[in-house]
Design a protein around this motif. Structure first.
Motif, PDB file in Angstrom:
ATOM      1  N   SER A   2      69.611  60.402  34.030  1.00  0.00           N
ATOM      2  CA  SER A   2      69.668  60.600  32.586  1.00  0.00           C
ATOM      3  C   SER A   2      70.015  59.295  31.874  1.00  0.00           C
ATOM      4  O   SER A   2      69.389  58.931  30.869  1.00  0.00           O
ATOM      5  CB  SER A   2      70.699  61.676  32.249  1.00  0.00           C
ATOM      6  N   PHE A   3      70.990  58.584  32.408  1.00  0.00           N
ATOM      7  CA  PHE A   3      71.366  57.306  31.799  1.00  0.00           C
ATOM      8  C   PHE A   3      70.260  56.264  31.941  1.00  0.00           C
ATOM      9  O   PHE A   3      70.040  55.455  31.041  1.00  0.00           O
ATOM     10  CB  PHE A   3      72.679  56.789  32.387  1.00  0.00           C
ATOM     11  N   GLY A   4      69.560  56.271  33.067  1.00  0.00           N
ATOM     12  CA  GLY A   4      68.436  55.341  33.230  1.00  0.00           C
ATOM     13  C   GLY A   4      67.368  55.563  32.182  1.00  0.00           C
ATOM     14  O   GLY A   4      66.841  54.610  31.594  1.00  0.00           O
ATOM     15  N   LEU A   5      67.044  56.812  31.926  1.00  0.00           N
ATOM     16  CA  LEU A   5      66.047  57.125  30.899  1.00  0.00           C
ATOM     17  C   LEU A   5      66.539  56.754  29.504  1.00  0.00           C
ATOM     18  O   LEU A   5      65.761  56.287  28.663  1.00  0.00           O
ATOM     19  CB  LEU A   5      65.678  58.607  30.962  1.00  0.00           C
ATOM     20  N   MET A   6      67.821  56.936  29.251  1.00  0.00           N
ATOM     21  CA  MET A   6      68.363  56.543  27.943  1.00  0.00           C
ATOM     22  C   MET A   6      68.327  55.022  27.768  1.00  0.00           C
ATOM     23  O   MET A   6      68.067  54.535  26.668  1.00  0.00           O
ATOM     24  CB  MET A   6      69.792  57.064  27.775  1.00  0.00           C
ATOM     25  N   ILE A   7      68.600  54.284  28.840  1.00  0.00           N
ATOM     26  CA  ILE A   7      68.516  52.819  28.758  1.00  0.00           C
ATOM     27  C   ILE A   7      67.097  52.402  28.403  1.00  0.00           C
ATOM     28  O   ILE A   7      66.889  51.558  27.517  1.00  0.00           O
ATOM     29  CB  ILE A   7      68.985  52.170  30.075  1.00  0.00           C
ATOM     30  N   ILE A   8      66.109  52.986  29.074  1.00  0.00           N
ATOM     31  CA  ILE A   8      64.712  52.661  28.759  1.00  0.00           C
ATOM     32  C   ILE A   8      64.419  52.974  27.297  1.00  0.00           C
ATOM     33  O   ILE A   8      63.820  52.158  26.581  1.00  0.00           O
ATOM     34  CB  ILE A   8      63.743  53.422  29.685  1.00  0.00           C
ATOM     35  N   THR A   9      64.858  54.124  26.829  1.00  0.00           N
ATOM     36  CA  THR A   9      64.631  54.515  25.432  1.00  0.00           C
ATOM     37  C   THR A   9      65.226  53.486  24.476  1.00  0.00           C
ATOM     38  O   THR A   9      64.557  53.034  23.541  1.00  0.00           O
ATOM     39  CB  THR A   9      65.250  55.902  25.160  1.00  0.00           C
ATOM     40  N   LEU A  10      66.481  53.133  24.703  1.00  0.00           N
ATOM     41  CA  LEU A  10      67.154  52.188  23.803  1.00  0.00           C
ATOM     42  C   LEU A  10      66.504  50.814  23.815  1.00  0.00           C
ATOM     43  O   LEU A  10      66.413  50.147  22.786  1.00  0.00           O
ATOM     44  CB  LEU A  10      68.636  52.096  24.169  1.00  0.00           C
ATOM     45  N   VAL A  11      66.024  50.394  24.984  1.00  0.00           N
ATOM     46  CA  VAL A  11      65.362  49.084  25.084  1.00  0.00           C
ATOM     47  C   VAL A  11      64.028  49.103  24.345  1.00  0.00           C
ATOM     48  O   VAL A  11      63.637  48.109  23.730  1.00  0.00           O
ATOM     49  CB  VAL A  11      65.177  48.691  26.566  1.00  0.00           C
ATOM     50  N   MET A  12      63.330  50.231  24.375  1.00  0.00           N
ATOM     51  CA  MET A  12      62.005  50.322  23.768  1.00  0.00           C
ATOM     52  C   MET A  12      62.030  50.558  22.259  1.00  0.00           C
ATOM     53  O   MET A  12      61.043  50.308  21.576  1.00  0.00           O
ATOM     54  CB  MET A  12      61.193  51.447  24.431  1.00  0.00           C
ATOM     55  N   ILE A  13      63.133  51.024  21.715  1.00  0.00           N
ATOM     56  CA  ILE A  13      63.189  51.352  20.287  1.00  0.00           C
ATOM     57  C   ILE A  13      62.882  50.156  19.375  1.00  0.00           C
ATOM     58  O   ILE A  13      62.118  50.309  18.415  1.00  0.00           O
ATOM     59  CB  ILE A  13      64.523  52.041  19.935  1.00  0.00           C
ATOM     60  N   PRO A  14      63.407  48.945  19.623  1.00  0.00           N
ATOM     61  CA  PRO A  14      63.032  47.833  18.732  1.00  0.00           C
ATOM     62  C   PRO A  14      61.521  47.578  18.701  1.00  0.00           C
ATOM     63  O   PRO A  14      60.948  47.322  17.635  1.00  0.00           O
ATOM     64  CB  PRO A  14      63.781  46.632  19.310  1.00  0.00           C
ATOM     65  N   GLY A  15      60.864  47.678  19.850  1.00  0.00           N
ATOM     66  CA  GLY A  15      59.414  47.506  19.893  1.00  0.00           C
ATOM     67  C   GLY A  15      58.693  48.632  19.175  1.00  0.00           C
ATOM     68  O   GLY A  15      57.684  48.406  18.507  1.00  0.00           O
ATOM     69  N   LEU A  16      59.215  49.837  19.294  1.00  0.00           N
ATOM     70  CA  LEU A  16      58.622  50.984  18.615  1.00  0.00           C
ATOM     71  C   LEU A  16      58.721  50.818  17.100  1.00  0.00           C
ATOM     72  O   LEU A  16      57.767  51.097  16.370  1.00  0.00           O
ATOM     73  CB  LEU A  16      59.311  52.272  19.067  1.00  0.00           C
ATOM     74  N   ILE A  17      59.849  50.329  16.629  1.00  0.00           N
ATOM     75  CA  ILE A  17      60.020  50.077  15.191  1.00  0.00           C
ATOM     76  C   ILE A  17      59.018  49.034  14.714  1.00  0.00           C
ATOM     77  O   ILE A  17      58.368  49.202  13.680  1.00  0.00           O
ATOM     78  CB  ILE A  17      61.464  49.648  14.887  1.00  0.00           C
ATOM     79  N   LYS A  18      58.856  47.958  15.490  1.00  0.00           N
ATOM     80  CA  LYS A  18      57.872  46.918  15.130  1.00  0.00           C
ATOM     81  C   LYS A  18      56.461  47.498  15.109  1.00  0.00           C
ATOM     82  O   LYS A  18      55.653  47.157  14.245  1.00  0.00           O
ATOM     83  CB  LYS A  18      57.945  45.755  16.096  1.00  0.00           C
ATOM     84  N   ALA A  19      56.153  48.350  16.091  1.00  0.00           N
ATOM     85  CA  ALA A  19      54.814  48.941  16.169  1.00  0.00           C
ATOM     86  C   ALA A  19      54.520  49.779  14.945  1.00  0.00           C
ATOM     87  O   ALA A  19      53.408  49.728  14.403  1.00  0.00           O
ATOM     88  CB  ALA A  19      54.703  49.790  17.434  1.00  0.00           C
ATOM     89  N   TRP A  20      55.480  50.564  14.483  1.00  0.00           N
ATOM     90  CA  TRP A  20      55.254  51.452  13.352  1.00  0.00           C
ATOM     91  C   TRP A  20      55.316  50.717  12.015  1.00  0.00           C
ATOM     92  O   TRP A  20      54.826  51.230  11.000  1.00  0.00           O
ATOM     93  CB  TRP A  20      56.209  52.639  13.372  1.00  0.00           C
ATOM     94  N   LYS A  21      55.889  49.523  11.982  1.00  0.00           N
ATOM     95  CA  LYS A  21      55.922  48.737  10.741  1.00  0.00           C
ATOM     96  C   LYS A  21      54.583  48.063  10.475  1.00  0.00           C
ATOM     97  O   LYS A  21      54.303  47.721   9.339  1.00  0.00           O
ATOM     98  CB  LYS A  21      57.024  47.689  10.801  1.00  0.00           C
ATOM     99  N   LYS A  22      53.792  47.848  11.521  1.00  0.00           N
ATOM    100  CA  LYS A  22      52.509  47.154  11.348  1.00  0.00           C
ATOM    101  C   LYS A  22      51.526  48.019  10.605  1.00  0.00           C
ATOM    102  O   LYS A  22      51.412  49.174  10.719  1.00  0.00           O
ATOM    103  CB  LYS A  22      51.915  46.767  12.705  1.00  0.00           C
TER     104      LYS A  22
END
Length: 120
Positions: free
Chosen positions: A100-120
């Motif tokens: 569960s924590f491993g998946l949360m780490i992946i989620t948190l790491v990917m969120i900045p990229g996801l924000i950039k993707a949706w801003k474009k």
């Protein structure tokens, strides 16, 4: 060197280590693959590429998986980890809590990229 290169480069290395440590897991094919996907998206982020839909799917899948594995075991897991003073696996819910924590780490790491993707 830009922030993206440092941030995602560091996570490529860390996720590679996480994947390596999964080889002695009861289900390494699943977890090595999950960390492999995280490595791929970090390599894309390192190059400044943030694919909106695939990144959204990965973040959503990791959130759903983390919620599935969470299932109230995490509090018990933390107290047992503190009591036993080592990282040996004593039961299945300890494994699920760590996943569960491993998946949360992946989620948190990917969120900045996801924000950039949706801003474009």
């Amino acid at each position: 060197m830009t922030f993206n290169k440092v941030y995602y480069g560091l996570w490529v290395v860390l996720f590679a280590l996480f994947a390596f440590w999964q080889f002695n897991d009861p289900d390494p094919e699943i977890w090595v693959s999950i960390y492999g996907v995280a490595i791929i998206f970090c390599l894309l982020g390192f190059r400044g590429i943030f694919p909106k839909i695939p990144l959204t799917v990965v973040v959503a899948a990791c959130l759903i998986g983390a919620a599935y594995y969470w299932q109230g075991h995490v509090g018990d897991w933390v107290s047992q980890e503190v009591e036993q003073h080592n990282l040996s696996m004593k039961n299945d819910f300890m494994e699920e809590s760590r996943e569960s924590f491993g998946l949360m780490i992946i989620t948190l790491v990917m969120i900045p990229g996801l924000i950039k993707a949706w801003k474009k």
